[in-house]
Design an enzyme around this catalytic site. Sequence first.
Site, short mmCIF file in Angstrom:
data_model
loop_
_atom_site.label_atom_id
_atom_site.label_comp_id
_atom_site.label_asym_id
_atom_site.label_seq_id
_atom_site.Cartn_x
_atom_site.Cartn_y
_atom_site.Cartn_z
N GLY A 23 10.62 15.91 -17.27
CA GLY A 23 11.67 15.14 -16.61
C GLY A 23 13.00 15.85 -16.47
N ASN A 25 13.99 17.56 -13.84
CA ASN A 25 14.50 17.25 -12.50
C ASN A 25 15.02 15.82 -12.43
OD1 ASN A 25 14.22 19.49 -10.38
ND2 ASN A 25 12.29 19.64 -11.52
N ARG A 76 -7.85 5.89 -6.37
CA ARG A 76 -6.51 6.40 -6.07
C ARG A 76 -5.73 5.46 -5.16
NH1 ARG A 76 -4.28 10.86 -3.13
NH2 ARG A 76 -6.20 11.27 -2.00
N MET A 101 2.38 14.68 -11.35
CA MET A 101 1.19 15.54 -11.22
C MET A 101 -0.01 14.79 -10.64
SD MET A 101 2.46 18.33 -12.18
CE MET A 101 1.09 19.43 -12.50
N HIS A 120 9.18 21.51 -5.39
CA HIS A 120 8.06 22.42 -5.68
C HIS A 120 8.61 23.80 -6.06
CE1 HIS A 120 3.94 23.84 -5.46
NE2 HIS A 120 4.41 24.92 -4.87
N ASP A 156 1.97 19.52 -0.44
CA ASP A 156 3.13 20.42 -0.39
C ASP A 156 3.39 20.94 1.02
OD1 ASP A 156 3.50 20.14 -3.16
OD2 ASP A 156 2.11 21.76 -3.60
N GLU A 185 15.92 24.39 -8.74
CA GLU A 185 15.38 23.04 -8.51
C GLU A 185 16.43 21.99 -8.85
OE1 GLU A 185 11.47 22.09 -10.07
OE2 GLU A 185 10.99 24.20 -10.27
C1 GRF Z 1 8.94 21.47 -11.80
O1 GRF Z 1 8.84 22.85 -11.85
C2 GRF Z 1 8.57 20.94 -10.44
O2 GRF Z 1 8.91 21.81 -9.40
C3 GRF Z 1 7.08 20.86 -10.55
O3 GRF Z 1 6.83 20.41 -11.86
C4 GRF Z 1 7.93 20.79 -12.70
C5 GRF Z 1 8.44 19.53 -13.31
O4 GRF Z 1 9.43 19.78 -14.26
N1 GRF Z 1 6.55 20.00 -9.51
P1 GRF Z 1 10.31 18.58 -14.84
O5 GRF Z 1 9.32 17.52 -15.34
O6 GRF Z 1 11.16 18.05 -13.74
O7 GRF Z 1 11.09 19.18 -15.95
#
Ligand code: GRF
Length: 218
Positions: A23, A25, A76, A101, A120, A156, A185
């Site tokens: 988490g 991001n 899904r 994920m 990404h 993506d 990011e």
């Molecule tokens: C990040 O590198 C994002 O780009 C990828 O998964 C990672 C997630 O990291 N999709 P976080 O959970 O936000 O720390």
Amino acid sequence: MSRADSIMRHQSARLGVLISGRGSNLQSIIDAVAECTLQASVAIVISNRAEAAGLQRARAAGIETVHVSPREHPDRASYDRALADLLKSRSVDLVCLAGFMRLVGEPLIDAFPSRILNVHPSLLPAFPGLEAQRQALEHGVRVSGATVHLVTAELDGGPIIVQSAVPVLDDDTVDSLSARILVEEHRIYPEAIRLVLEGGWRLEGRRFVRASPTRAGA
Ligand code: GRF
């Protein structure tokens, strides 16, 4: 959308963030909201994993968290419909995938057309899918980076909103490259959210096209 509408929408925008793990991001979005560099609120954080560390970050910021277990859904599509219903019930305007994920399918994409973003860890369209940083190292590229894009049914593959490049060094490992990309990011995700909320953009094929800046005196 008129300029006034886009600004009002921007100020009142409610974000729903989907996570699976750490988490960081999500944290960058929470921080941008707290620092008022992003005029929005995080209405809900949803995880497919109960143990995701990001849930604790959300709780610490006073944000509602919900664990939606895939095991409780037969397929899904049913899972994605449950996510869409939950997000709609919280009046979410924009959905941000932040280390979520799971593949996102039509029930969710159709519920939020051009309103789902993802970050990404590569310069798309290079290295989509899992382990993008490992793919970059194994390919021997000299430059990689981060991409924020709109989510479509193509993994993506949606329109690119913001990208940022970083060098790949001779002695990089997956960890060192990932750390360099992660800094970008965290910088570009709130920026991309801001751009989308501001409005004044359109899609041309797979291109995210921003309105050209008004010339002084025009
Ligand atoms: C990040 O590198 C994002 O780009 C990828 O998964 C990672 C997630 O990291 N999709 P976080 O959970 O936000 O720390």
